[in-house]
Write an enzyme that holds these catalytic residues in place. Sequence first.
Site, PDB file in Angstrom:
ATOM      1  N   PRO A  53       0.788  -1.237   0.000  1.00  0.00           N
ATOM      2  CG  PRO A  53       0.020  -0.958   2.182  1.00  0.00           C
ATOM      3  CD  PRO A  53       0.816  -1.899   1.317  1.00  0.00           C
ATOM      4  CB  CYS A  54       3.081   2.818  -2.529  1.00  0.00           C
ATOM      5  SG  CYS A  54       2.097   2.571  -4.010  1.00  0.00           S
ATOM      6  CG  HIS A  55      -2.879   3.360  -1.131  1.00  0.00           C
ATOM      7  ND1 HIS A  55      -2.582   2.068  -1.529  1.00  0.00           N
ATOM      8  CD2 HIS A  55      -3.759   3.227  -0.106  1.00  0.00           C
ATOM      9  CE1 HIS A  55      -3.255   1.210  -0.775  1.00  0.00           C
ATOM     10  NE2 HIS A  55      -3.974   1.890   0.098  1.00  0.00           N
TER      11      HIS A  55
END
Length: 263
Positions: free
Chosen positions: A168-170
């Site tokens: 989850p780089c977001h």
Amino acid sequence: MPAIDSEADLERLFERLRTVEAPRSLRSKVLRAVGLSDSYFTLDTPLGPLYVAFNERGLSAVFHAADASEFERRFEREMGRQVGVVASPPQQLAGTLREWLAGDRRHALRFDLDGLAPFQQAVLRKTLEIPPGQIRPYSWIAREIGHPRAARAVGTALAKNPIPLFIPCHRVVRGDGRIGRYSLIGPQAKQAILEAEGVPVTEIERLASNQVRYLGSKTTHVFCFPTCRHARGISEQHRVPFSSEVQARAAGYRPCKVCRPAV
Ligand SMILES: [Zn+2]
């Protein structure tokens, strides 16, 4: 015939097969059949169809692409190896991916990060530790993986995340608290995903524009990142905003042991 446990074993096998002139297409078919090469399928997600590549070690890439050939070209360019379509996705994997997209983490996902540089692997593995509904700044990842000055390099590593959504780089944002860029589709998608996961994006942006980076509790004298579950539990009359770690410490507050806004 000895068991095939690694790519090196396969190389030896092909060395012997060379006498019978194994064609390249057979080679990639065999590699895929034993899980040492990558296969892909399309997965419907809230962001539209995504191309999902995997091998026996786990997920290897998740890209948005206009069509299959664009995906294959991008995969080969970025990963340096071939990928082949599977007629139907492995049911267990597709099921687990759908569960993850719905926020259900009961079943673990495995990731194949072996081809990436050690620094990028460390960044991506640390990113996996950020719970849904929470965000952390690039500098947090940098400090946690032992490279406190490398926040910018963390941003670059995340921009090249080959498995967005699932790694989850977001959930990693700019140092000033603003949401910032997103590689998968664009910043709007990043906000939409964070909101779907329970991050109060408008509130976070409002705090950021008021230079609020941490929230402290008057009752515990602990300060947190604003999305930490402890910060979310502070009642309004007990909530104290801080713009820096120095300011929080000077007021007699210590960093939360769960979200670790400082050490
Ligand atoms: Zn906390």
